[in-house]
Design an enzyme around this catalytic site. Structure first.
Site, PDB file in Angstrom:
ATOM      1  N   ARG A 161       0.889  -1.180   0.000  1.00  0.00           N
ATOM      2  CA  ARG A 161       0.000   0.000   0.000  1.00  0.00           C
ATOM      3  C   ARG A 161       0.912   1.211   0.000  1.00  0.00           C
ATOM      4  O   ARG A 161       1.618   1.465   0.982  1.00  0.00           O
ATOM      5  CB  ARG A 161      -0.910   0.004   1.227  1.00  0.00           C
ATOM      6  CG  ARG A 161      -1.627   1.319   1.414  1.00  0.00           C
ATOM      7  CD  ARG A 161      -2.743   1.284   2.421  1.00  0.00           C
ATOM      8  NE  ARG A 161      -3.914   0.608   1.884  1.00  0.00           N
ATOM      9  CZ  ARG A 161      -5.128   0.672   2.406  1.00  0.00           C
ATOM     10  NH1 ARG A 161      -5.342   1.388   3.495  1.00  0.00           N
ATOM     11  NH2 ARG A 161      -6.123   0.023   1.854  1.00  0.00           N
TER      12      ARG A 161
ATOM     13  N   HIS B 269      -7.310   0.889  -6.457  1.00  0.00           N
ATOM     14  CA  HIS B 269      -7.540   0.054  -5.268  1.00  0.00           C
ATOM     15  C   HIS B 269      -8.275  -1.214  -5.719  1.00  0.00           C
ATOM     16  O   HIS B 269      -9.451  -1.427  -5.400  1.00  0.00           O
ATOM     17  CB  HIS B 269      -8.373   0.840  -4.253  1.00  0.00           C
ATOM     18  CG  HIS B 269      -8.412   0.219  -2.889  1.00  0.00           C
ATOM     19  ND1 HIS B 269      -7.634  -0.859  -2.530  1.00  0.00           N
ATOM     20  CD2 HIS B 269      -9.138   0.539  -1.783  1.00  0.00           C
ATOM     21  CE1 HIS B 269      -7.886  -1.176  -1.267  1.00  0.00           C
ATOM     22  NE2 HIS B 269      -8.788  -0.346  -0.798  1.00  0.00           N
TER      23      HIS B 269
ATOM     24  N   GLN C 164     -10.282  -3.806  -3.345  1.00  0.00           N
ATOM     25  CA  GLN C 164     -11.610  -3.402  -2.871  1.00  0.00           C
ATOM     26  C   GLN C 164     -12.682  -3.783  -3.884  1.00  0.00           C
ATOM     27  O   GLN C 164     -13.798  -4.162  -3.520  1.00  0.00           O
ATOM     28  CB  GLN C 164     -11.628  -1.889  -2.625  1.00  0.00           C
ATOM     29  CG  GLN C 164     -12.938  -1.390  -2.045  1.00  0.00           C
ATOM     30  CD  GLN C 164     -13.202  -1.917  -0.649  1.00  0.00           C
ATOM     31  OE1 GLN C 164     -12.339  -1.831   0.209  1.00  0.00           O
ATOM     32  NE2 GLN C 164     -14.396  -2.453  -0.404  1.00  0.00           N
TER      33      GLN C 164
ATOM     34  N   ASP D  86     -17.063   7.473  -1.928  1.00  0.00           N
ATOM     35  CA  ASP D  86     -15.834   7.336  -1.134  1.00  0.00           C
ATOM     36  C   ASP D  86     -15.564   8.712  -0.522  1.00  0.00           C
ATOM     37  O   ASP D  86     -16.195   9.708  -0.913  1.00  0.00           O
ATOM     38  CB  ASP D  86     -14.677   6.888  -2.063  1.00  0.00           C
ATOM     39  CG  ASP D  86     -13.377   6.573  -1.323  1.00  0.00           C
ATOM     40  OD1 ASP D  86     -13.406   6.440  -0.081  1.00  0.00           O
ATOM     41  OD2 ASP D  86     -12.333   6.463  -1.992  1.00  0.00           O
TER      42      ASP D  86
ATOM     43  N   CYS E 107     -16.201   1.848   0.451  1.00  0.00           N
ATOM     44  CA  CYS E 107     -15.055   1.010   0.825  1.00  0.00           C
ATOM     45  C   CYS E 107     -14.686   1.148   2.291  1.00  0.00           C
ATOM     46  O   CYS E 107     -14.047   0.256   2.855  1.00  0.00           O
ATOM     47  CB  CYS E 107     -13.856   1.333  -0.064  1.00  0.00           C
ATOM     48  SG  CYS E 107     -13.263   3.024   0.073  1.00  0.00           S
TER      49      CYS E 107
ATOM     50  N   ARG F 221     -13.668  -8.512   1.855  1.00  0.00           N
ATOM     51  CA  ARG F 221     -12.233  -8.313   1.587  1.00  0.00           C
ATOM     52  C   ARG F 221     -11.477  -9.595   1.945  1.00  0.00           C
ATOM     53  O   ARG F 221     -10.565 -10.005   1.248  1.00  0.00           O
ATOM     54  CB  ARG F 221     -11.695  -7.138   2.425  1.00  0.00           C
ATOM     55  CG  ARG F 221     -12.233  -5.766   2.037  1.00  0.00           C
ATOM     56  CD  ARG F 221     -11.763  -5.333   0.666  1.00  0.00           C
ATOM     57  NE  ARG F 221     -10.325  -5.315   0.541  1.00  0.00           N
ATOM     58  CZ  ARG F 221      -9.533  -4.309   0.920  1.00  0.00           C
ATOM     59  NH1 ARG F 221     -10.072  -3.196   1.402  1.00  0.00           N
ATOM     60  NH2 ARG F 221      -8.216  -4.370   0.759  1.00  0.00           N
TER      61      ARG F 221
HETATM   62  N1  NVA Z   1      -9.816   6.794  -1.528  1.00  0.00           N
HETATM   63  C1  NVA Z   1      -9.459   6.347  -0.196  1.00  0.00           C
HETATM   64  C2  NVA Z   1      -9.725   4.893  -0.048  1.00  0.00           C
HETATM   65  C3  NVA Z   1      -9.436   4.345   1.331  1.00  0.00           C
HETATM   66  C4  NVA Z   1      -9.662   2.863   1.447  1.00  0.00           C
HETATM   67  C5  NVA Z   1      -8.002   6.669   0.079  1.00  0.00           C
HETATM   68  O1  NVA Z   1      -7.175   6.496  -0.821  1.00  0.00           O
HETATM   69  O2  NVA Z   1      -7.713   7.131   1.176  1.00  0.00           O
HETATM   70  N1   CP Z   2     -11.255  -0.077   2.379  1.00  0.00           N
HETATM   71  C1   CP Z   2      -9.989  -0.183   2.806  1.00  0.00           C
HETATM   72  O1   CP Z   2      -9.045  -0.423   2.051  1.00  0.00           O
HETATM   73  O2   CP Z   2      -9.860  -0.018   4.151  1.00  0.00           O
HETATM   74  P1   CP Z   2      -8.503   0.150   4.959  1.00  0.00           P
HETATM   75  O3   CP Z   2      -7.919   1.493   4.598  1.00  0.00           O
HETATM   76  O4   CP Z   2      -8.941   0.097   6.400  1.00  0.00           O
HETATM   77  O5   CP Z   2      -7.559  -0.953   4.611  1.00  0.00           O
END
Ligand code: NVA
Ligand code: CP
Length: 299
Positions: free
Chosen positions: A102, A129, A132, A217, A257, A285
Protein backbone atom coordinates in the site's frame (compact mmCIF):
# COMPACT_ATOMS: atom_id res chain seq x y z
CA UNK A 1 7.82 -19.10 -14.56
CA UNK A 2 7.04 -15.38 -14.52
CA UNK A 3 4.86 -14.46 -11.52
CA UNK A 4 1.37 -13.08 -12.09
CA UNK A 5 0.75 -9.74 -10.37
CA UNK A 6 -2.45 -8.00 -9.28
CA UNK A 7 -1.75 -4.31 -9.62
CA UNK A 8 -4.86 -3.49 -11.57
CA UNK A 9 -8.12 -5.31 -12.35
CA UNK A 10 -6.81 -5.38 -15.92
CA UNK A 11 -4.00 -7.77 -14.91
CA UNK A 12 -6.50 -10.63 -14.89
CA UNK A 13 -8.79 -11.55 -17.74
CA UNK A 14 -12.52 -11.02 -17.34
CA UNK A 15 -12.97 -14.80 -17.16
CA UNK A 16 -10.29 -15.11 -14.45
CA UNK A 17 -11.95 -12.37 -12.41
CA UNK A 18 -15.35 -14.05 -12.67
CA UNK A 19 -13.85 -17.38 -11.57
CA UNK A 20 -12.12 -15.64 -8.67
CA UNK A 21 -15.38 -14.04 -7.49
CA UNK A 22 -17.16 -17.41 -7.60
CA UNK A 23 -14.28 -18.97 -5.66
CA UNK A 24 -14.53 -16.21 -3.03
CA UNK A 25 -18.25 -16.88 -2.64
CA UNK A 26 -17.52 -20.61 -2.27
CA UNK A 27 -14.73 -20.05 0.30
CA UNK A 28 -17.06 -17.87 2.36
CA UNK A 29 -19.90 -20.39 2.29
CA UNK A 30 -17.81 -23.50 3.04
CA UNK A 31 -15.08 -22.65 5.49
CA UNK A 32 -12.87 -25.74 5.93
CA UNK A 33 -10.22 -25.42 8.68
CA UNK A 34 -8.40 -28.43 7.23
CA UNK A 35 -7.81 -26.66 3.92
CA UNK A 36 -4.30 -25.22 4.42
CA UNK A 37 -2.92 -24.43 0.97
CA UNK A 38 -0.51 -21.78 2.30
CA UNK A 39 1.29 -24.00 4.83
CA UNK A 40 4.83 -22.60 5.12
CA UNK A 41 3.98 -19.67 2.80
CA UNK A 42 4.70 -16.08 3.80
CA UNK A 43 3.10 -12.84 2.60
CA UNK A 44 5.10 -9.61 3.11
CA UNK A 45 2.86 -6.57 3.54
CA UNK A 46 4.41 -3.12 3.08
CA UNK A 47 2.24 -0.26 4.30
CA UNK A 48 3.21 3.37 3.65
CA UNK A 49 -0.30 4.41 4.72
CA UNK A 50 -2.78 3.43 7.43
CA UNK A 51 -5.13 0.48 7.09
CA UNK A 52 -7.67 -1.49 9.06
CA UNK A 53 -9.45 -3.74 6.53
CA UNK A 54 -6.58 -4.41 4.14
CA UNK A 55 -4.10 -5.34 6.83
CA UNK A 56 -6.47 -7.51 8.84
CA UNK A 57 -8.03 -9.29 5.86
CA UNK A 58 -4.67 -10.22 4.33
CA UNK A 59 -3.19 -11.25 7.67
CA UNK A 60 -6.25 -13.27 8.72
CA UNK A 61 -6.56 -14.82 5.26
CA UNK A 62 -2.96 -16.06 5.30
CA UNK A 63 -3.36 -17.44 8.85
CA UNK A 64 -6.66 -19.20 8.03
CA UNK A 65 -4.99 -20.91 5.06
CA UNK A 66 -2.03 -22.09 7.16
CA UNK A 67 0.46 -19.39 6.17
CA UNK A 68 1.67 -16.20 7.79
CA UNK A 69 1.97 -12.51 7.03
CA UNK A 70 4.63 -9.92 7.91
CA UNK A 71 3.62 -6.32 8.55
CA UNK A 72 6.39 -4.03 7.30
CA UNK A 73 6.34 -0.25 7.53
CA UNK A 74 8.89 2.02 5.84
CA UNK A 75 9.55 3.46 9.31
CA UNK A 76 11.03 0.19 10.55
CA UNK A 77 12.69 -1.10 7.37
CA UNK A 78 15.48 0.26 5.21
CA UNK A 79 12.83 1.34 2.68
CA UNK A 80 12.23 4.41 4.83
CA UNK A 81 15.94 5.22 4.72
CA UNK A 82 16.08 5.23 0.95
CA UNK A 83 17.16 1.70 0.03
CA UNK A 84 16.38 1.45 -3.69
CA UNK A 85 13.04 -0.16 -4.57
CA UNK A 86 14.79 -2.44 -7.05
CA UNK A 87 17.12 -3.84 -4.36
CA UNK A 88 14.29 -4.11 -1.82
CA UNK A 89 12.07 -5.98 -4.28
CA UNK A 90 14.84 -8.44 -5.16
CA UNK A 91 15.74 -9.09 -1.51
CA UNK A 92 12.19 -9.35 -0.11
CA UNK A 93 10.97 -11.52 -2.98
CA UNK A 94 13.85 -13.94 -2.42
CA UNK A 95 12.47 -14.71 1.05
CA UNK A 96 8.66 -14.67 0.78
CA UNK A 97 5.96 -16.10 -1.50
CA UNK A 98 3.93 -12.97 -2.20
CA UNK A 99 4.22 -9.21 -1.55
CA UNK A 100 1.37 -6.79 -0.92
CA UNK A 101 2.05 -3.05 -0.97
CA UNK A 102 0.00 0.00 0.00
CA UNK A 103 1.91 3.02 -1.26
CA UNK A 104 1.53 6.70 -2.00
CA UNK A 105 2.84 6.50 -5.56
CA UNK A 106 1.50 3.89 -7.94
CA UNK A 107 4.95 3.61 -9.54
CA UNK A 108 6.33 2.16 -6.30
CA UNK A 109 4.13 -0.91 -6.81
CA UNK A 110 4.86 -1.24 -10.52
CA UNK A 111 8.61 -0.94 -9.85
CA UNK A 112 8.38 -3.57 -7.14
CA UNK A 113 6.57 -5.90 -9.51
CA UNK A 114 9.20 -5.39 -12.18
CA UNK A 115 11.97 -6.65 -9.89
CA UNK A 116 10.02 -9.16 -7.78
CA UNK A 117 10.26 -12.86 -8.44
CA UNK A 118 6.99 -13.50 -6.58
CA UNK A 119 3.47 -12.10 -7.16
CA UNK A 120 2.89 -8.48 -6.16
CA UNK A 121 -0.53 -7.26 -5.01
CA UNK A 122 -1.65 -3.63 -5.01
CA UNK A 123 -3.23 -2.98 -1.61
CA UNK A 124 -4.05 0.63 -2.67
CA UNK A 125 -2.09 3.36 -4.39
CA UNK A 126 -2.95 6.94 -5.32
CA UNK A 127 -4.19 5.53 -8.66
CA UNK A 128 -6.00 2.25 -7.97
CA UNK A 129 -7.54 0.05 -5.27
CA UNK A 130 -8.30 -3.21 -7.11
CA UNK A 131 -8.62 -5.46 -4.02
CA UNK A 132 -11.61 -3.40 -2.87
CA UNK A 133 -13.32 -4.03 -6.19
CA UNK A 134 -12.98 -7.80 -5.76
CA UNK A 135 -14.91 -7.47 -2.49
CA UNK A 136 -17.46 -5.08 -4.01
CA UNK A 137 -18.09 -7.38 -6.97
CA UNK A 138 -18.38 -10.41 -4.69
CA UNK A 139 -20.94 -8.55 -2.59
CA UNK A 140 -23.02 -7.60 -5.62
CA UNK A 141 -22.90 -11.11 -7.11
CA UNK A 142 -23.90 -12.64 -3.75
CA UNK A 143 -26.84 -10.32 -3.19
CA UNK A 144 -28.10 -9.61 -6.69
CA UNK A 145 -26.41 -12.00 -9.15
CA UNK A 146 -24.46 -11.02 -12.24
CA UNK A 147 -23.65 -7.30 -12.53
CA UNK A 148 -23.32 -7.46 -16.34
CA UNK A 149 -25.67 -4.96 -17.98
CA UNK A 150 -26.47 -3.24 -14.66
CA UNK A 151 -26.05 0.45 -13.89
CA UNK A 152 -23.59 1.53 -11.20
CA UNK A 153 -23.42 5.13 -10.01
CA UNK A 154 -20.25 6.70 -8.66
CA UNK A 155 -20.69 9.94 -6.71
CA UNK A 156 -17.73 12.07 -5.60
CA UNK A 157 -14.00 12.16 -6.20
CA UNK A 158 -12.48 10.70 -9.37
CA UNK A 159 -9.95 8.92 -7.17
CA UNK A 160 -8.30 5.50 -6.83
CA UNK A 161 -11.66 3.84 -6.09
CA UNK A 162 -13.35 5.58 -9.02
CA UNK A 163 -10.53 4.46 -11.36
CA UNK A 164 -10.96 0.90 -10.16
CA UNK A 165 -14.73 1.10 -10.73
CA UNK A 166 -14.04 2.22 -14.30
CA UNK A 167 -11.77 -0.80 -14.82
CA UNK A 168 -14.42 -3.02 -13.23
CA UNK A 169 -17.03 -1.66 -15.66
CA UNK A 170 -14.83 -3.00 -18.48
CA UNK A 171 -14.10 -6.36 -16.89
CA UNK A 172 -17.60 -7.05 -15.52
CA UNK A 173 -19.48 -5.29 -18.33
CA UNK A 174 -21.63 -2.77 -16.44
CA UNK A 175 -22.53 0.85 -17.11
CA UNK A 176 -20.89 3.41 -14.82
CA UNK A 177 -22.57 6.79 -14.30
CA UNK A 178 -20.27 9.30 -12.62
CA UNK A 179 -21.18 12.58 -10.91
CA UNK A 180 -18.17 14.54 -9.69
CA UNK A 181 -16.90 18.13 -9.68
CA UNK A 182 -15.37 19.03 -13.04
CA UNK A 183 -11.86 19.51 -11.63
CA UNK A 184 -11.93 16.16 -9.84
CA UNK A 185 -12.76 13.88 -12.72
CA UNK A 186 -10.97 10.55 -13.06
CA UNK A 187 -7.96 10.36 -15.39
CA UNK A 188 -8.99 10.78 -19.01
CA UNK A 189 -6.92 7.83 -20.26
CA UNK A 190 -8.66 5.44 -17.87
CA UNK A 191 -12.07 6.86 -18.84
CA UNK A 192 -11.34 6.67 -22.58
CA UNK A 193 -10.23 3.04 -22.34
CA UNK A 194 -13.65 2.14 -20.93
CA UNK A 195 -15.41 3.65 -23.97
CA UNK A 196 -19.21 3.75 -23.94
CA UNK A 197 -19.46 2.14 -20.51
CA UNK A 198 -18.69 5.41 -18.65
CA UNK A 199 -20.89 8.53 -18.69
CA UNK A 200 -20.70 11.79 -16.73
CA UNK A 201 -23.62 13.65 -15.12
CA UNK A 202 -23.93 17.03 -13.43
CA UNK A 203 -25.80 15.97 -10.31
CA UNK A 204 -26.01 12.88 -8.09
CA UNK A 205 -29.73 12.56 -8.87
CA UNK A 206 -29.11 12.47 -12.62
CA UNK A 207 -26.29 9.96 -12.26
CA UNK A 208 -28.37 7.74 -9.98
CA UNK A 209 -31.38 7.41 -12.32
CA UNK A 210 -32.33 3.71 -12.47
CA UNK A 211 -29.09 2.68 -10.73
CA UNK A 212 -28.68 -0.84 -9.38
CA UNK A 213 -25.75 0.13 -7.16
CA UNK A 214 -24.70 3.50 -5.73
CA UNK A 215 -21.11 3.94 -4.53
CA UNK A 216 -19.09 6.74 -3.01
CA UNK A 217 -15.83 7.34 -1.13
CA UNK A 218 -14.28 10.02 1.05
CA UNK A 219 -13.83 13.50 -0.40
CA UNK A 220 -10.20 13.69 0.79
CA UNK A 221 -8.17 10.49 0.46
CA UNK A 222 -5.14 9.55 2.51
CA UNK A 223 -2.39 12.05 1.74
CA UNK A 224 -4.92 14.83 0.94
CA UNK A 225 -5.70 15.72 4.55
CA UNK A 226 -4.55 19.33 4.11
CA UNK A 227 -7.16 19.76 1.32
CA UNK A 228 -10.01 18.63 3.60
CA UNK A 229 -11.58 22.09 4.10
CA UNK A 230 -11.34 23.04 0.42
CA UNK A 231 -12.79 19.69 -0.62
CA UNK A 232 -15.71 20.00 1.83
CA UNK A 233 -16.69 23.13 -0.10
CA UNK A 234 -16.07 21.76 -3.62
CA UNK A 235 -17.85 18.45 -3.00
CA UNK A 236 -20.81 19.67 -0.94
CA UNK A 237 -23.30 18.99 -3.77
CA UNK A 238 -21.86 15.51 -4.39
CA UNK A 239 -23.23 13.68 -1.38
CA UNK A 240 -25.16 10.41 -1.41
CA UNK A 241 -28.36 11.11 0.51
CA UNK A 242 -32.00 10.00 0.48
CA UNK A 243 -32.66 12.09 -2.66
CA UNK A 244 -29.89 10.22 -4.50
CA UNK A 245 -31.20 6.83 -3.38
CA UNK A 246 -34.75 7.83 -4.35
CA UNK A 247 -33.55 8.37 -7.94
CA UNK A 248 -32.03 4.87 -8.04
CA UNK A 249 -34.01 1.64 -8.43
CA UNK A 250 -36.03 0.66 -5.36
CA UNK A 251 -33.79 -2.36 -4.75
CA UNK A 252 -30.50 -0.51 -5.36
CA UNK A 253 -27.62 -1.29 -3.04
CA UNK A 254 -25.28 1.25 -1.44
CA UNK A 255 -21.54 0.53 -1.04
CA UNK A 256 -18.57 2.41 0.44
CA UNK A 257 -15.05 1.01 0.82
CA UNK A 258 -14.77 2.57 4.30
CA UNK A 259 -13.65 4.36 6.36
CA UNK A 260 -16.59 6.77 5.84
CA UNK A 261 -17.32 10.31 6.96
CA UNK A 262 -21.01 10.41 7.82
CA UNK A 263 -22.51 13.79 6.96
CA UNK A 264 -19.93 14.44 4.22
CA UNK A 265 -19.90 12.06 1.23
CA UNK A 266 -22.88 10.11 2.59
CA UNK A 267 -25.60 10.77 5.12
CA UNK A 268 -25.94 8.53 8.17
CA UNK A 269 -29.48 7.78 6.99
CA UNK A 270 -28.14 6.10 3.82
CA UNK A 271 -24.97 4.42 5.09
CA UNK A 272 -26.78 3.03 8.14
CA UNK A 273 -30.01 2.40 6.22
CA UNK A 274 -31.56 -0.73 4.71
CA UNK A 275 -29.93 -0.41 1.26
CA UNK A 276 -26.41 -0.19 2.65
CA UNK A 277 -24.27 -3.34 2.46
CA UNK A 278 -21.04 -1.84 3.81
CA UNK A 279 -20.38 -4.55 6.40
CA UNK A 280 -20.75 -7.60 4.14
CA UNK A 281 -18.68 -5.58 1.65
CA UNK A 282 -15.92 -5.09 4.25
CA UNK A 283 -16.04 -8.76 5.31
CA UNK A 284 -15.71 -9.85 1.71
CA UNK A 285 -12.23 -8.31 1.59
CA UNK A 286 -11.20 -11.44 3.52
CA UNK A 287 -12.88 -13.97 1.23
CA UNK A 288 -12.03 -12.24 -2.05
CA UNK A 289 -8.37 -11.87 -1.12
CA UNK A 290 -8.13 -15.50 0.00
CA UNK A 291 -9.32 -16.40 -3.49
CA UNK A 292 -6.80 -13.95 -4.97
CA UNK A 293 -3.90 -15.30 -2.90
CA UNK A 294 -4.85 -18.84 -3.83
CA UNK A 295 -4.92 -17.85 -7.51
CA UNK A 296 -1.52 -16.13 -7.35
CA UNK A 297 0.40 -18.38 -4.94
CA UNK A 298 -0.94 -21.86 -5.75
CA UNK A 299 -0.43 -21.72 -9.50
N1 NVA B 1 -9.82 6.79 -1.53
C1 NVA B 1 -9.46 6.35 -0.20
C2 NVA B 1 -9.73 4.89 -0.05
C3 NVA B 1 -9.44 4.35 1.33
C4 NVA B 1 -9.66 2.86 1.45
C5 NVA B 1 -8.00 6.67 0.08
O1 NVA B 1 -7.17 6.50 -0.82
O2 NVA B 1 -7.71 7.13 1.18
N1 CP C 1 -11.26 -0.08 2.38
C1 CP C 1 -9.99 -0.18 2.81
O1 CP C 1 -9.05 -0.42 2.05
O2 CP C 1 -9.86 -0.02 4.15
P1 CP C 1 -8.50 0.15 4.96
O3 CP C 1 -7.92 1.49 4.60
O4 CP C 1 -8.94 0.10 6.40
O5 CP C 1 -7.56 -0.95 4.61
Amino acid sequence: MQPRHFISLLDLSSAELHTLIQRAIQLKAHRDPNYQPFKGKVLAMIFEKSSTRTRISFEAGMAQFGGSALFLSPRDTQLGRGEPLEDSAKVISSMVDCIMLRTNNHETVTTFAKYSRVPVINGLTDLLHPCQLLADMQTYFELRGDIAGKTVTWIGDGNNMCHSYINAARQFDFKLNIACPIDYRPQQGIVDAAGHRVAFFNTPEQAAQQADLVVTDVWASMGQEEEQKKREFVFKDFQVNSKTMAAAKADALFMHCLPAHRGEEVTAEVIDGPQSVIFPEAENRLHAQKALLEFLICR
